[in-house]
Design an enzyme around this catalytic site. Sequence first.
Site, short mmCIF file in Angstrom:
data_model
loop_
_atom_site.label_atom_id
_atom_site.label_comp_id
_atom_site.label_asym_id
_atom_site.label_seq_id
_atom_site.Cartn_x
_atom_site.Cartn_y
_atom_site.Cartn_z
N CYS A 414 0.83 -1.20 0.00
CA CYS A 414 0.00 0.00 0.00
C CYS A 414 0.87 1.26 0.00
O CYS A 414 1.47 1.57 -1.02
CB CYS A 414 -1.01 -0.04 1.13
SG CYS A 414 -2.48 0.92 0.75
N HIS A 540 -3.73 -5.12 0.39
CA HIS A 540 -3.16 -5.67 1.63
C HIS A 540 -3.23 -7.19 1.63
O HIS A 540 -4.19 -7.76 2.15
CB HIS A 540 -3.91 -5.14 2.85
CG HIS A 540 -3.71 -3.69 3.10
ND1 HIS A 540 -2.80 -3.20 4.00
CD2 HIS A 540 -4.30 -2.61 2.54
CE1 HIS A 540 -2.83 -1.87 3.98
NE2 HIS A 540 -3.74 -1.49 3.10
N GLU A 542 -1.68 -9.20 3.40
CA GLU A 542 -1.55 -9.78 4.75
C GLU A 542 -2.90 -10.17 5.36
O GLU A 542 -2.98 -11.08 6.18
CB GLU A 542 -0.80 -8.80 5.67
CG GLU A 542 -1.52 -7.51 6.07
CD GLU A 542 -1.36 -6.36 5.06
OE1 GLU A 542 -1.09 -6.64 3.87
OE2 GLU A 542 -1.53 -5.19 5.47
N1 GLN Z 1 -2.03 6.63 2.80
C1 GLN Z 1 -2.11 5.87 1.59
C2 GLN Z 1 -3.45 6.00 0.92
O1 GLN Z 1 -4.42 6.38 1.52
C3 GLN Z 1 -1.79 4.41 1.83
C4 GLN Z 1 -2.78 3.70 2.67
C5 GLN Z 1 -2.28 2.42 3.24
O2 GLN Z 1 -1.07 2.17 3.29
N2 GLN Z 1 -3.19 1.60 3.74
O3 GLN Z 1 -3.57 5.68 -0.24
#
Ligand code: GLN
Length: 567
Positions: A414, A540, A542
């Site tokens: 992310c 994600h 995970e």
């Molecule tokens: N802050 C970033 C976004 O909103 C990444 C979010 C995250 O790592 N879950 O896109």
Amino acid sequence: NYLISKLVFSQYIIVFLPSFLHNYNTNNNIMNQTKYIFVTGGVTSSLGKGIIAASLAKLLQARGYRTTIQKFDPYLNVDPGTLNPYEHGECYVTDDGAETDLDLGHYERFLNVPTSQANNVTTGRIYLSVIEKERRGEFLGKTVQVVPHITNEIKDRMQLLGKTGDFDIVITEIGGTVGDIESLPYIESVRQLVWDMGEHNAIVIHLTLVPYLAAAGELKTKPTQHSVKTLMESGIKADILVCRTEHEISDEIRNKLALFCNVKREAVIQSIDASTIYEVPNLMLEEGLDVVALKKLDLPKKAAPDLKNWNTFLRRIKNPKHIVNIGLIGKYVEMQDCYKSILEAFIHSGAANETKVNVISIHSEYIDASNVNEKFKDLDAILVAPGFGERGIEGKIAAVQYARENKMPFFGICLGMQMAVIEYSRNILGYADANSTEMNEQTAHPVVNLMEEQKNVTDKGGTMRLGAWKCDIKPNTLAHKIYGQTTISERHRHRYEYNSAYVNVLHEAGLKASGVNPDTGLVEIIELEDHPFFIGVQYHPEYKSTVANPHPLFVNFVAAAVKASKK
Ligand code: GLN
């Protein structure tokens, strides 16, 4: 007349017999009702109710019962998505896009069954729903009160999953500790449900602490007695006592706990500290927690739990053939719970590789070009973690650069993937000020920017791009090799994206977009060709790693780390 009535009667049999048989078959034992197990906690928080609930569910599942777990949290946030990770640990995301308590992650990792919004309810959600009903006039003319309106709403939610018919047993974990003011409506709801359903249909497990006083050299039962008494004052009798302890509880103390806490001797269950949470189902099996619970619920034991695969996994964790050091680069490293699912995914993928993964947490705020060599010198690979906001991002970018230039296996999740896009833009394309508009709205090179659909969003709760979205994987890529398929679905939680205006130029320069959302074109996966393992994902992975199904990205990343460690 006789003939007619006989005919009608036999038709009844023909009509009803199949449905009776159907009920009989699908449930295996004649169960016409979902059974409920409530888990409360006493003495102190952090005793591991989630792990006990997940372990019991695992054993019941392994005996052939369709089991699910739900959690009720007593705080006023509608979901934990608006909480700082330091407050409440990681926010776990389900396929249906619910932002939930991290215990749901344990439930999925243990049971390998997806959870949903219905599995996690907070006081905020309960109140919101009751107040919305009040505004719609659903209680017109009545005074709306905690009892019965809030408790009725809680009771309805507690039975939601049970009423789907998908589960034989629903385990409900009540967050917090008995005696807390904010837990009272939940405790009262449990009391009413147990009363309504009858003793063989709903039982209460109370988890307490039996502390060891070093000065006296003794285990002490008094806190447990008091906690059970508090529960009784609310009208609830614990059916089973699970006692967390650092030392073996003697027979004498077990007898004492049974007598003074009003539970059967067999229902005093010891839960001693374990070297890994994945050991707890076996410990509970030895103590007979599942058998006592089934007996109280008037259910047959069925077969002995089939834990073959589980125990293979445990053996692999305990007897690793390799050791790797993987740097976890993030800004919440002081608190382990903030990256819970990532840490657990390393355990699953470590077992799959017969490897012990030493996760070395490195604070991204304190990494820069001058110290990165020194900080990373003993690492075999790095994972750059998800996150929000500006703090620590320059350190993450320096970390990506190190991994890229030194051909160290790299995995960005992310925000970690977004940092890889920024690093490449700055250092390969020479866009010195390239950035995400999350960190710098004025940048001339917004290589990561706010998603179009987010531009008019002002509310903060539950408004990110959340939950399961599809991704098409391009052939002949590392991602394709890892997943072995062309369409995948993964869970998301973000507002910003890899800016499509820069995808081609970066692709030409070597940063390949290997996975893309088929409907929106949003880049989901990036990778580098001339590198042993360099992959970044907008989602994600995970959240979907379980004991039964370790996530392929983590499995391959750990394999790359093992390879790097041999060099
Ligand atoms: N802050 C970033 C976004 O909103 C990444 C979010 C995250 O790592 N879950 O896109």
